[in-house]
Design a protein around this motif. Structure first.
Motif, PDB file in Angstrom:
ATOM      1  N   LEU A 333       0.833  -1.212   0.000  1.00 21.91           N
ATOM      2  CA  LEU A 333       0.000   0.000   0.000  1.00 21.91           C
ATOM      3  C   LEU A 333       0.860   1.252   0.000  1.00 21.91           C
ATOM      4  O   LEU A 333       0.552   2.243  -0.669  1.00 21.91           O
ATOM      5  N   LEU A 334       1.977   1.209   0.735  1.00 25.76           N
ATOM      6  CA  LEU A 334       2.846   2.392   0.760  1.00 25.76           C
ATOM      7  C   LEU A 334       3.508   2.592  -0.607  1.00 25.76           C
ATOM      8  O   LEU A 334       3.661   3.724  -1.072  1.00 25.76           O
ATOM      9  N   PHE A 335       3.855   1.477  -1.255  1.00 30.67           N
ATOM     10  CA  PHE A 335       4.445   1.600  -2.590  1.00 30.67           C
ATOM     11  C   PHE A 335       3.410   2.171  -3.566  1.00 30.67           C
ATOM     12  O   PHE A 335       3.718   3.013  -4.407  1.00 30.67           O
ATOM     13  N   GLN A 336       2.190   1.710  -3.397  1.00 37.16           N
ATOM     14  CA  GLN A 336       1.093   2.219  -4.234  1.00 37.16           C
ATOM     15  C   GLN A 336       0.923   3.730  -4.034  1.00 37.16           C
ATOM     16  O   GLN A 336       0.746   4.487  -4.980  1.00 37.16           O
ATOM     17  N   THR A 337       1.021   4.160  -2.782  1.00 37.05           N
ATOM     18  CA  THR A 337       0.898   5.583  -2.457  1.00 37.05           C
ATOM     19  C   THR A 337       1.991   6.395  -3.146  1.00 37.05           C
ATOM     20  O   THR A 337       1.725   7.401  -3.806  1.00 37.05           O
ATOM     21  N   LEU A 338       3.233   5.906  -3.003  1.00 31.56           N
ATOM     22  CA  LEU A 338       4.360   6.581  -3.657  1.00 31.56           C
ATOM     23  C   LEU A 338       4.134   6.661  -5.157  1.00 31.56           C
ATOM     24  O   LEU A 338       4.346   7.696  -5.794  1.00 31.56           O
ATOM     25  N   SER A 339       3.671   5.548  -5.737  1.00 39.64           N
ATOM     26  CA  SER A 339       3.454   5.484  -7.182  1.00 39.64           C
ATOM     27  C   SER A 339       2.402   6.500  -7.598  1.00 39.64           C
ATOM     28  O   SER A 339       2.577   7.234  -8.565  1.00 39.64           O
ATOM     29  N   VAL A 411      -4.802   5.269   2.733  1.00 34.80           N
ATOM     30  CA  VAL A 411      -3.593   4.569   3.194  1.00 34.80           C
ATOM     31  C   VAL A 411      -2.923   5.377   4.311  1.00 34.80           C
ATOM     32  O   VAL A 411      -2.518   4.821   5.337  1.00 34.80           O
ATOM     33  N   VAL A 412      -2.836   6.701   4.110  1.00 26.97           N
ATOM     34  CA  VAL A 412      -2.184   7.539   5.122  1.00 26.97           C
ATOM     35  C   VAL A 412      -2.963   7.453   6.434  1.00 26.97           C
ATOM     36  O   VAL A 412      -2.385   7.304   7.509  1.00 26.97           O
ATOM     37  N   ALA A 413      -4.308   7.509   6.334  1.00 30.72           N
ATOM     38  CA  ALA A 413      -5.125   7.456   7.562  1.00 30.72           C
ATOM     39  C   ALA A 413      -4.907   6.137   8.287  1.00 30.72           C
ATOM     40  O   ALA A 413      -4.770   6.116   9.516  1.00 30.72           O
ATOM     41  N   MET A 414      -4.860   5.020   7.541  1.00 28.70           N
ATOM     42  CA  MET A 414      -4.722   3.729   8.233  1.00 28.70           C
ATOM     43  C   MET A 414      -3.314   3.537   8.798  1.00 28.70           C
ATOM     44  O   MET A 414      -3.117   2.711   9.690  1.00 28.70           O
ATOM     45  N   HIS A 415      -2.339   4.343   8.323  1.00 31.19           N
ATOM     46  CA  HIS A 415      -0.987   4.282   8.888  1.00 31.19           C
ATOM     47  C   HIS A 415      -0.779   5.346   9.967  1.00 31.19           C
ATOM     48  O   HIS A 415       0.350   5.602  10.371  1.00 31.19           O
ATOM     49  N   LYS A 416      -1.880   5.987  10.394  1.00 33.96           N
ATOM     50  CA  LYS A 416      -1.838   7.027  11.438  1.00 33.96           C
ATOM     51  C   LYS A 416      -0.911   8.176  11.052  1.00 33.96           C
ATOM     52  O   LYS A 416      -0.225   8.768  11.888  1.00 33.96           O
ATOM     53  N   GLY A 417      -0.888   8.481   9.771  1.00 36.55           N
ATOM     54  CA  GLY A 417      -0.068   9.596   9.303  1.00 36.55           C
ATOM     55  C   GLY A 417      -0.948  10.760   8.923  1.00 36.55           C
ATOM     56  O   GLY A 417      -2.138  10.766   9.182  1.00 36.55           O
ATOM     57  N   VAL A 430       3.373  17.906  -2.058  1.00 37.90           N
ATOM     58  CA  VAL A 430       2.636  16.984  -1.191  1.00 37.90           C
ATOM     59  C   VAL A 430       3.584  16.551  -0.086  1.00 37.90           C
ATOM     60  O   VAL A 430       4.640  15.985  -0.370  1.00 37.90           O
ATOM     61  N   ASN A 431       3.248  16.888   1.163  1.00 39.31           N
ATOM     62  CA  ASN A 431       4.060  16.430   2.301  1.00 39.31           C
ATOM     63  C   ASN A 431       3.295  15.347   3.040  1.00 39.31           C
ATOM     64  O   ASN A 431       2.163  15.567   3.449  1.00 39.31           O
ATOM     65  N   LEU A 432       3.951  14.211   3.177  1.00 39.98           N
ATOM     66  CA  LEU A 432       3.274  13.082   3.813  1.00 39.98           C
ATOM     67  C   LEU A 432       4.068  12.674   5.052  1.00 39.98           C
ATOM     68  O   LEU A 432       5.276  12.453   4.971  1.00 39.98           O
ATOM     69  N   TYR A 433       3.413  12.661   6.192  1.00 44.97           N
ATOM     70  CA  TYR A 433       4.107  12.333   7.446  1.00 44.97           C
ATOM     71  C   TYR A 433       3.643  10.964   7.929  1.00 44.97           C
ATOM     72  O   TYR A 433       2.453  10.726   8.059  1.00 44.97           O
TER      73      TYR A 433
END
Ligand code: ADP
Length: 456
Positions: A333-339, A411-417, A430-433
């Protein structure tokens, strides 16, 4: 405060008028009555009779509450308990106030007196008065009480007014702040009620019920779209497979058309799949099997994959990646997000543009940032692009289904970011924490092989 102060002022004014006014009236009536009595005596017994009555009355009142002065021409005293005619008093009919002191032959403390003059025919005049010390004392007392009362009232009203408006303003402020947050997208927030059942509580309850209803309606709409995607996926897959099978048997003149139809069916299927995937992620709410991931490596891999795409558009892809940054979550999922982020950056940036991809540690977070020099997103659309199917007007001519950022958001929400879109002037940043983990924390490491991404 003004209303309260005016009411108190009117009340105290009335008390003043009712007491001091009444007492002054009484004094005047007493003087009047004495004059009437003495005038009668004069009528009946003449000047000598009047003199003897005055002497008698003076003798009866040793404290000198009543004042008498009967004078002949040139103010020569004939009778009475005053020695001198006061200069303030005219020898004519009417009411006068004058100071009562030793110059008039008064033996007590200096006071104020009130008197009326009765002109006796033949150049004689009679002054009848009263010491109004008590009346003045009461008047002063009431005046003092009014001054204090007004002062205290104003102070209390001011204090009460400030407290009341403050508490009202504070409650309105709470409602304002929470509504602002809700409007910014946090639909789960509710306005707290105090439990007193007052107007503000009722307002809060109504607003909360309204929000519940809105959320319910939104959920309903989302379910409908997810159900449509779910129900149409199977017949669509069948249709696509049949078309593909037909591709072999049709003549060369129809082949291109059928191949286009297969591609379009693929596109539709990928949209439906993306929709269902987002729905699943949002209902799940958290990562199912979290593993420790070397995000730096993942960023390198994604950059390598998209480098060719950027090169095709003569874009420069700059990398600034701190090594060894770890996060915990779902690697695919994180790779998908980056993509998705890189795909967007390349798609919405014109040829010769620049794309900066960086990954750095920031306190407890790992910050991934994808900044491009493309068309950017207007401020009013920055929240909306995370909604399903939302596409900014000026980019609708480019291919896409408006689901990429919805997936990123889920994806970000489910990773608590958290994710922030800002202006890169020009372009989008886009800044992703994501919460960082150190290597020692002992999460199971992700396995190496990974499937290639398909957007959405
Ligand atoms: P799409 O498939 O349309 O790219 P996304 O969900 O990925 O869908 O993005 C939603 C919308 O956000 C896009 O249609 C586009 O208008 C806008 N957008 C996303 N990324 C960028 C970007 N890097 N620059 C400009 N606009 C962007």
């Amino acid at each position: 405060m003004t209303l309260f102060a005016i009411s108190v002022f009117i009340l105290l004014g009335f008390i003043y008028w009712a007491t001091a006014g009444y007492m002054a009236e009484q004094t005047d009536e007493t003087i009047e009555a004495e004059i009437v009595g003495l005038a009668e005596q004069y009528q009946r017994q003449g000047v000598n009779g009047l003199i003897s009555v005055i002497r008698e009355r003076v003798a009866r009142d040793p404290n000198g509450k009543s004042l008498y002065l009967f004078t002949a021409r040139d103010y020569i005293k004939l009778a009475g308990n005053l020695e001198q005619w006061p200069t303030e008093v005219q020898p004519s009919d009417g009411w006068f106030n004058f100071p009562l002191d030793s110059t008039l032959g008064w033996h007590g403390d200096p006071h104020i007196a009130r008197a009326r003059v009765f002109v006796v025919p033949g150049g004689l005049q009679l002054l009848v008065g009263r010491d109004v010390y008590d009346l003045m004392a009461v008047k002063k007392l009431i005046e003092r009480a009014i001054n204090w009362g007004m002062g205290i009232t104003l102070a209390l009203a001011l204090f009460g007014g400030i407290m009341m408006s403050r508490s009202t303003a504070r409650r309105i402020e709470v409602i304002n702040q929470i509504s602002q947050k809700i409007m910014n997208g946090n639909l789960a927030l509710r306005i707290p009620a105090r439990g007193t059942g007052d107007d503000f509580d009722q307002l809060a309850n109504n607003l909360n019920q309204m929000l519940d209803r809105i959320v319910q309606l939104m959920e309903g709409i989302r379910h409908v779209s997810d159900n449509i995607a779910h129900d149409l996926r199977t017949p669509l897959t069948r249709l696509r497979n049949r078309l593909e099978a037909t591709l072999i048997s049709v003549g060369p003149e129809h082949r291109d058309n059928v191949a286009d139809a297969v591609a379009e069916a693929d596109q539709l299927l990928s949209t439906f799949n993306a929709l269902l995937r987002i729905a699943r992620l949002e209902t799940g709410g958290k990562v199912v099997n979290p593993v420790q991931i070397d995000l730096s490596q993942l960023v390198y891999d994604a950059a390598e994959l998209y480098e060719a795409l950027a090169e095709d558009k003569h874009q420069r892809l700059n990398l600034n990646v701190e090594d060894g940054l770890q996060v915990c979550g779902d690697k695919d999922l994180l790779f998908q997000t980056l993509s998705n982020l890189l795909d967007n950056a390349i798609k919405y940036t014109p040829e010769e543009g620049i794309i900066d991809l960086s990954l750095v540690r920031q306190d407890q977070f790992v910050m991934l940032s994808v900044a491009d020099s493309g068309i950017g997103i207007p401020d009013e659309d920055k929240e909306k692009v995370f909604q399903r199917f939302y596409r900014v007007a000026k980019s609708r001519s480019l291919p896409g289904n408006g689901l990429g950022l919805s997936l990123v958001g889920a994806v970000v929400a489910m990773h608590k970011g958290r994710i922030e879109l800002s202006d890169n002037q020009p372009g989008l940043r886009v800044n992703l924490y994501l919460p960082a983990v150190s290597r020692k924390q002992g999460m199971p490491a992700a396995e190496q092989p990974r499937r290639l991404p398909s957007k959405g």
